[in-house]
Design an enzyme around this catalytic site. Structure first.
Site, PDB file in Angstrom:
ATOM      1  N   GLN A 126      98.979 -48.548  72.019  1.00  0.00           N
ATOM      2  CA  GLN A 126      98.178 -49.620  71.393  1.00  0.00           C
ATOM      3  C   GLN A 126      98.972 -50.253  70.250  1.00  0.00           C
ATOM      4  O   GLN A 126      99.126 -49.639  69.192  1.00  0.00           O
ATOM      5  CB  GLN A 126      96.876 -48.994  70.858  1.00  0.00           C
ATOM      6  CG  GLN A 126      95.925 -49.959  70.205  1.00  0.00           C
ATOM      7  CD  GLN A 126      94.791 -49.226  69.480  1.00  0.00           C
ATOM      8  OE1 GLN A 126      94.861 -48.018  69.250  1.00  0.00           O
ATOM      9  NE2 GLN A 126      93.756 -49.941  69.106  1.00  0.00           N
ATOM     10  N   GLY A 127      99.472 -51.465  70.461  1.00  0.00           N
ATOM     11  CA  GLY A 127     100.277 -52.140  69.439  1.00  0.00           C
ATOM     12  C   GLY A 127      99.433 -53.121  68.647  1.00  0.00           C
ATOM     13  O   GLY A 127      99.538 -54.337  68.837  1.00  0.00           O
ATOM     14  N   SER A 129      98.347 -52.313  64.841  1.00  0.00           N
ATOM     15  CA  SER A 129      98.676 -52.270  63.404  1.00  0.00           C
ATOM     16  C   SER A 129     100.093 -52.761  63.125  1.00  0.00           C
ATOM     17  O   SER A 129     101.013 -52.546  63.923  1.00  0.00           O
ATOM     18  CB  SER A 129      98.553 -50.835  62.875  1.00  0.00           C
ATOM     19  OG  SER A 129      97.279 -50.325  63.132  1.00  0.00           O
ATOM     20  N   SER A 161     100.961 -44.886  68.375  1.00  0.00           N
ATOM     21  CA  SER A 161     100.917 -43.522  68.929  1.00  0.00           C
ATOM     22  C   SER A 161     101.424 -43.519  70.368  1.00  0.00           C
ATOM     23  O   SER A 161     101.046 -44.374  71.169  1.00  0.00           O
ATOM     24  CB  SER A 161      99.482 -42.982  68.925  1.00  0.00           C
ATOM     25  OG  SER A 161      98.953 -42.995  67.634  1.00  0.00           O
ATOM     26  N   GLU A 244      87.187 -47.372  71.177  1.00  0.00           N
ATOM     27  CA  GLU A 244      88.065 -46.406  70.520  1.00  0.00           C
ATOM     28  C   GLU A 244      87.354 -45.093  70.175  1.00  0.00           C
ATOM     29  O   GLU A 244      87.950 -44.032  70.248  1.00  0.00           O
ATOM     30  CB  GLU A 244      88.690 -47.027  69.261  1.00  0.00           C
ATOM     31  CG  GLU A 244      89.791 -46.175  68.673  1.00  0.00           C
ATOM     32  CD  GLU A 244      90.856 -46.979  67.935  1.00  0.00           C
ATOM     33  OE1 GLU A 244      90.683 -48.196  67.765  1.00  0.00           O
ATOM     34  OE2 GLU A 244      91.850 -46.378  67.521  1.00  0.00           O
TER      35      GLU A 244
END
Ligand SMILES: Cc1cc2nc3c(=O)[nH]c(=O)nc-3n(C[C@H](O)[C@H](O)[C@H](O)COP(=O)(O)OP(=O)(O)OC[C@H]3O[C@@H](n4cnc5c(N)ncnc54)[C@H](O)[C@@H]3O)c2cc1C
Length: 381
Positions: A126-127, A129, A161, A244
């Site tokens: 998940q890109g 932040s 992550s 999420e």
């Protein structure tokens, strides 16, 4: 709220419980074998779940799931936790990427991407932040510029992550800087295996590198890999964020309860259960763990009644992180220096819990949500 399982739910739980008992994961690699070996083991575990239709029972049957209800999905996560088995390796693909694709993806995108998420052939990260955009995600600066049939991406992501194992990244980037910040974003499925993407692991306080920095310099994404349309990235990202916390709360509360049981055993082994200070702490932690379990179930009831999650998701995430930090700190106080030995299980729990109040939304931001949407207080500036 009725906490009794229906016959169908009980049958679902019993079938899963029996399967888990008969098909445990292989022995985990030793810590010295490193994180990659551990990840490969979890990937193998997901394949085993997949082969028997247990990788994502909450996915609709047409996408390879079992069409499990919300309560059955909650049971699924509780049972995984209770059996002390790990979560499937591709957890972000299964919980975030897949469900987002199901809502926003074209038929071609669903057909192409969903099967390898389920089988763990292709791992997702998940890109979202960035160094200057976390809680205020819409202020992100990574840019995507159209070049023929491709988009060219430039920028930096952080805390990504599992990026080191990932084939695909759910990437939100700015495609229009002339409009209001929420409106100028688009959601891309970016292939991680290309020269324009550099993954640099970040070492955490535990010594592990769960997350990474992503340096993106001229990475190319074909137009067909835009999800949900150009300029619609904020709405698509919200679909990801809404997913999420779903389900995970049930896994986490069981794990926390197991940790509490271990602390109680440690206290008993030291003849400390009659110590009023120890008993007081343990009683409070037990109560909090139970409130967390019931609040997680109350969240399910809200979705079943009103069709969408209530603010309970924010409440359970906040309560879980606070209680887990309190619990691991109490374990350290109880065990003394033994709990602080590097590489030991208690020192790991104590240090890993620090990130709980940041990952998946910080406690302060969750408190804002509860204040504004539950208590109706004025909006935070
Ligand atoms: C273990 C872990 C894994 C992660 N994995 C991923 C991942 O895979 N992909 C990804 O994109 N991100 C990931 N993150 C990042 C995570 O989503 C962010 O850390 C989080 O959103 C907070 O953003 P930030 O770190 O930029 O902090 P900031 O948003 O800069 O916040 C700094 C401080 O200010 C406070 N604050 C900010 N805004 C407000 C406000 N409006 N009111 C009150 N207080 C406020 C915060 O609570 C915090 O204490 C991960 C983080 C951790 C710890």
């Amino acid at each position: 709220m009725d906490l009794t399982f229906s016959e169908k739910e009980t049958a679902f739980r019993d079938e899963l419980r029996a399967w888990l008992a008969a098909n445990p994961p292989s022995d985990p690699p030793r810590r010295e074998e490193g994180e990659e070996a551990n990840y490969a083991w979890r990937r193998e575990w997901q394949r085993q779940l997949y082969d028997w239709g247990w990788a994502a029972p909450g996915w609709p049957a047409e996408y390879g799931g079992r069409g499990a209800t919300l309560t059955e999905s909650a049971i699924y996560f509780e049972e995984l936790g209770a059996a002390r088995v790990p979560l499937p390796a591709n957890v972000l693909g299964l919980l975030l990427g897949g469900p987002t694709l199901m809502v926003w993806g074209t038929d071609e995108q669903k057909e192409r991407y969903l099967p390898p998420i389920l089988s763990a052939e292709e791992i997702w990260c998940q890109g979202f932040s960035e160094p200057d955009a976390g809680s205020d995600l819409a202020s992100l600066k990574t840019r995507a510029v159209k070049d023929g049939d491709d988009w060219v991406i430039t920028g930096q992501k952080v805390w990504t992550s599992g990026a080191q194992y990932s084939k695909w990244c759910m990437l939100v980037a700015r495609t229009d800087s002339e409009v209001a910040k929420h409106k100028g974003l688009s959601y891309f499925l970016m292939d991680m295996e290309q020269p324009g993407v550099q993954v640099v692991p970040l070492r955490q306080i535990t010594g592990e590198s769960e997350f990474n920095e992503l340096f993106i310099d001229g990475a190319r994404v074909p137009d067909e890999n835009v999800l949900g349309g150009v300029g619609n990235g904020w709405r698509v990202a919200l679909a990801t964020l809404m997913n999420e916390r779903s389900g995970l709360a049930f896994f986490l509360q069981v794990r926390m309860r197991q940790l509490l049981d271990s602390v109680i055993e440690e206290a008993a082994a030291r003849d400390l259960l009659d110590d009023p200070v120890v008993a007081d702490h343990l009683g409070e932690l037990y109560l909090k763990a139970e409130v967390l379990r019931l609040t997680a179930y109350r969240g399910l009831t809200t979705i079943e009644k009103y069709g969408q999650p209530g603010p309970e998701g924010s409440l359970t995430k906040w309560m879980w992180s606070e209680t887990n930090q309190q619990l691991t700190q109490f374990a350290a106080d109880l065990l003394g220096p033994e709990a602080l030995t590097a590489g030991g299980p208690w020192s790991y729990e104590l240090l890993r819990a620090r990130g709980n109040s940041l990952e998946g939304g910080t406690t302060e931001v969750l408190k804002n949500i509860v204040a504004e949407r539950v208590l109706g207080l004025p909006k935070a500036r």
